[in-house]
Scaffold this motif. Sequence first.
Motif, mmCIF file in Angstrom:
data_model
loop_
_atom_site.group_PDB
_atom_site.id
_atom_site.type_symbol
_atom_site.label_atom_id
_atom_site.label_comp_id
_atom_site.label_asym_id
_atom_site.label_seq_id
_atom_site.Cartn_x
_atom_site.Cartn_y
_atom_site.Cartn_z
ATOM 1 N N MET A 1 15.987 -28.706 2.470
ATOM 2 C CA MET A 1 17.380 -28.918 2.127
ATOM 3 C C MET A 1 18.078 -29.491 3.356
ATOM 4 O O MET A 1 17.922 -28.994 4.459
ATOM 5 C CB MET A 1 18.009 -27.593 1.705
ATOM 6 C CG MET A 1 19.336 -27.781 1.042
ATOM 7 S SD MET A 1 20.128 -26.284 0.415
ATOM 8 C CE MET A 1 18.861 -25.526 -0.538
ATOM 9 N N TRP A 50 21.299 -17.633 -9.387
ATOM 10 C CA TRP A 50 20.197 -17.737 -8.425
ATOM 11 C C TRP A 50 18.853 -17.661 -9.151
ATOM 12 O O TRP A 50 17.931 -18.420 -8.837
ATOM 13 C CB TRP A 50 20.312 -16.639 -7.380
ATOM 14 C CG TRP A 50 19.263 -16.724 -6.327
ATOM 15 C CD1 TRP A 50 18.242 -15.873 -6.105
ATOM 16 C CD2 TRP A 50 19.130 -17.755 -5.333
ATOM 17 N NE1 TRP A 50 17.485 -16.291 -5.050
ATOM 18 C CE2 TRP A 50 18.004 -17.442 -4.553
ATOM 19 C CE3 TRP A 50 19.859 -18.891 -5.041
ATOM 20 C CZ2 TRP A 50 17.583 -18.246 -3.502
ATOM 21 C CZ3 TRP A 50 19.431 -19.692 -3.983
ATOM 22 C CH2 TRP A 50 18.311 -19.358 -3.232
ATOM 23 N N PHE A 53 18.278 -20.942 -10.929
ATOM 24 C CA PHE A 53 17.895 -21.968 -9.967
ATOM 25 C C PHE A 53 16.417 -21.854 -9.617
ATOM 26 O O PHE A 53 15.684 -22.846 -9.623
ATOM 27 C CB PHE A 53 18.755 -21.834 -8.703
ATOM 28 C CG PHE A 53 18.304 -22.699 -7.566
ATOM 29 C CD1 PHE A 53 18.590 -24.048 -7.554
ATOM 30 C CD2 PHE A 53 17.592 -22.154 -6.506
ATOM 31 C CE1 PHE A 53 18.176 -24.852 -6.500
ATOM 32 C CE2 PHE A 53 17.170 -22.939 -5.457
ATOM 33 C CZ PHE A 53 17.459 -24.290 -5.458
ATOM 34 N N ASN A 54 15.957 -20.637 -9.323
ATOM 35 C CA ASN A 54 14.561 -20.439 -8.945
ATOM 36 C C ASN A 54 13.613 -20.710 -10.107
ATOM 37 O O ASN A 54 12.552 -21.312 -9.922
ATOM 38 C CB ASN A 54 14.350 -19.026 -8.404
ATOM 39 C CG ASN A 54 14.908 -18.867 -7.015
ATOM 40 O OD1 ASN A 54 14.851 -19.792 -6.216
ATOM 41 N ND2 ASN A 54 15.458 -17.715 -6.721
ATOM 42 N N GLY A 56 14.226 -22.695 -12.666
ATOM 43 C CA GLY A 56 14.253 -24.137 -12.886
ATOM 44 C C GLY A 56 13.411 -24.884 -11.878
ATOM 45 O O GLY A 56 12.684 -25.823 -12.225
ATOM 46 N N ARG A 57 13.496 -24.476 -10.625
ATOM 47 C CA ARG A 57 12.694 -25.123 -9.582
ATOM 48 C C ARG A 57 11.202 -24.925 -9.836
ATOM 49 O O ARG A 57 10.408 -25.858 -9.705
ATOM 50 C CB ARG A 57 13.087 -24.565 -8.221
ATOM 51 C CG ARG A 57 12.480 -25.309 -7.061
ATOM 52 C CD ARG A 57 13.062 -24.870 -5.761
ATOM 53 N NE ARG A 57 12.797 -23.440 -5.565
ATOM 54 C CZ ARG A 57 13.070 -22.772 -4.463
ATOM 55 N NH1 ARG A 57 13.653 -23.401 -3.469
ATOM 56 N NH2 ARG A 57 12.797 -21.505 -4.357
ATOM 57 N N ALA A 58 10.812 -23.714 -10.241
ATOM 58 C CA ALA A 58 9.408 -23.445 -10.547
ATOM 59 C C ALA A 58 8.959 -24.238 -11.775
ATOM 60 O O ALA A 58 7.839 -24.764 -11.815
ATOM 61 C CB ALA A 58 9.198 -21.953 -10.778
ATOM 62 N N ILE A 60 10.144 -27.123 -12.814
ATOM 63 C CA ILE A 60 9.988 -28.530 -12.422
ATOM 64 C C ILE A 60 8.677 -28.726 -11.669
ATOM 65 O O ILE A 60 7.957 -29.704 -11.895
ATOM 66 C CB ILE A 60 11.197 -28.997 -11.591
ATOM 67 C CG1 ILE A 60 12.427 -29.077 -12.486
ATOM 68 C CG2 ILE A 60 10.924 -30.336 -10.911
ATOM 69 C CD1 ILE A 60 13.721 -29.319 -11.741
ATOM 70 N N GLY A 61 8.340 -27.789 -10.791
ATOM 71 C CA GLY A 61 7.072 -27.873 -10.067
ATOM 72 C C GLY A 61 5.883 -27.820 -11.011
ATOM 73 O O GLY A 61 4.912 -28.573 -10.856
ATOM 74 N N GLN A 64 5.674 -31.186 -12.835
ATOM 75 C CA GLN A 64 5.138 -32.227 -11.960
ATOM 76 C C GLN A 64 3.630 -32.078 -11.797
ATOM 77 O O GLN A 64 2.889 -33.063 -11.797
ATOM 78 C CB GLN A 64 5.832 -32.184 -10.604
ATOM 79 C CG GLN A 64 7.256 -32.666 -10.644
ATOM 80 C CD GLN A 64 7.981 -32.462 -9.330
ATOM 81 O OE1 GLN A 64 7.567 -31.651 -8.490
ATOM 82 N NE2 GLN A 64 9.081 -33.190 -9.145
#
Length: 72
Positions: A1, A50, A53-54, A56-58, A60-61, A64
């Motif tokens: 970040m 929070w 967010f976590n 969603g990030r996982a 997306i990973g 991918q």
Amino acid sequence: MSPFRVAIGLVLILGIVGYSAFSVITTGQVLGIDARLFLVVAPVLAAVSWAAFNIGRAAIGQLQMLIKRSQA
């Protein structure tokens, strides 16, 4: 970040906290709701955001990784 994004986030948080403190002092309300209710709801909303967010990030990973495996 990047440090720029962190600085923008901190400025936004400080602005919201400052406005909330001013609002509580002058009216006893935060963003139009009773300050006591805000004190209960704000930490819950922070925890939910929070977690979202976590998750969603996982997600997306994982997406991918799935795309990368399907192309190989």
